[in-house]
Design a protein around this motif. Structure first.
Motif, PDB file in Angstrom:
ATOM      1  N   PHE A  59       0.823  -1.291   0.111  1.00  0.00           N
ATOM      2  CA  PHE A  59       0.163   0.250  -0.014  1.00  0.00           C
ATOM      3  C   PHE A  59       1.068   1.063  -0.017  1.00  0.00           C
ATOM      4  O   PHE A  59       0.606   2.279  -0.852  1.00  0.00           O
ATOM      5  N   ARG A  60       1.836   1.239   0.862  1.00  0.00           N
ATOM      6  CA  ARG A  60       2.809   2.225   1.085  1.00  0.00           C
ATOM      7  C   ARG A  60       4.187   2.064   1.555  1.00  0.00           C
ATOM      8  O   ARG A  60       4.255   1.171   2.442  1.00  0.00           O
ATOM      9  N   ASN A  82       7.104   3.223   3.805  1.00  0.00           N
ATOM     10  CA  ASN A  82       7.766   4.293   4.581  1.00  0.00           C
ATOM     11  C   ASN A  82       9.219   4.354   4.581  1.00  0.00           C
ATOM     12  O   ASN A  82       9.605   4.484   3.463  1.00  0.00           O
ATOM     13  N   ALA A 107       3.803  -0.680   4.443  1.00  0.00           N
ATOM     14  CA  ALA A 107       2.110  -0.843   5.030  1.00  0.00           C
ATOM     15  C   ALA A 107       1.450  -1.510   3.714  1.00  0.00           C
ATOM     16  O   ALA A 107       1.728  -1.228   2.667  1.00  0.00           O
ATOM     17  N   ASN A 148      -1.873  -2.174   3.997  1.00  0.00           N
ATOM     18  CA  ASN A 148      -3.283  -1.519   3.736  1.00  0.00           C
ATOM     19  C   ASN A 148      -3.056  -0.214   4.762  1.00  0.00           C
ATOM     20  O   ASN A 148      -2.332   0.053   5.311  1.00  0.00           O
ATOM     21  N   LYS A 149      -4.370   0.331   4.821  1.00  0.00           N
ATOM     22  CA  LYS A 149      -4.478   1.679   5.452  1.00  0.00           C
ATOM     23  C   LYS A 149      -4.150   1.558   7.093  1.00  0.00           C
ATOM     24  O   LYS A 149      -3.707   2.292   7.744  1.00  0.00           O
ATOM     25  N   ASN A 150      -4.299   0.124   7.441  1.00  0.00           N
ATOM     26  CA  ASN A 150      -4.289  -0.057   8.995  1.00  0.00           C
ATOM     27  C   ASN A 150      -2.948  -0.709   9.540  1.00  0.00           C
ATOM     28  O   ASN A 150      -2.785  -0.776  10.657  1.00  0.00           O
TER      29      ASN A 150
END
Length: 119
Positions: free
Chosen positions: A28-29, A31, A99, A101-103
């Motif tokens: 998702f991302r 970092n 990540a 997902n968002k969580n």
């Protein structure tokens, strides 16, 4: 998610090598991204890190000689190593906080790549 490190090898003191680390999978991302190194009998050492915004941090032993960078589109980080010294000989590992997902996010590691610097 997988991290694939590449670019290690043998070089004479004073030479250069460029390590690459490519992330793949359900991402998702990405970092922070990191490069570590380890020699037999020693703890793994953080060599350099780069945040998603591009700010960097280096171990004192490599400042001015190594440069970490990233290409977010390619989901990759790089470690340009110049003016290499025999004491830089180690297995180098890439790592990233990713990540999925968002969580949820996790820290992932690539396989090591051996850098050997001869005097």
């Amino acid at each position: 998610v997988q991290l694939q490190a590449s670019g290690g090898g043998w070089v004479q003191a004073g030479g250069s090598l460029r390590l690459s680390c490519a992330a793949s999978g359900n991402i998702f991302r990405i970092n922070d991204m990191y490069w570590y190194r380890q020699t037999p009998g020693k703890q793994r050492e953080l060599v350099a890190s780069i945040r998603s915004g591009g700010s960097t941090n280096y171990a004192d032993s490599v400042k001015g000689r190594f440069t970490i960078s990233r290409d977010n589109a390619k989901r990759s980080s790089y470690l340009q190593m110049d003016s290499l010294k025999p004491e830089d000989t180690a297995v180098y590992y890439c790592s990233a906080d990713i990540a999925v997902n968002k969580n949820y996010g996790y820290n992932y590691w690539g396989q090591g790549t051996l850098v050997t610097v001869s005097s």
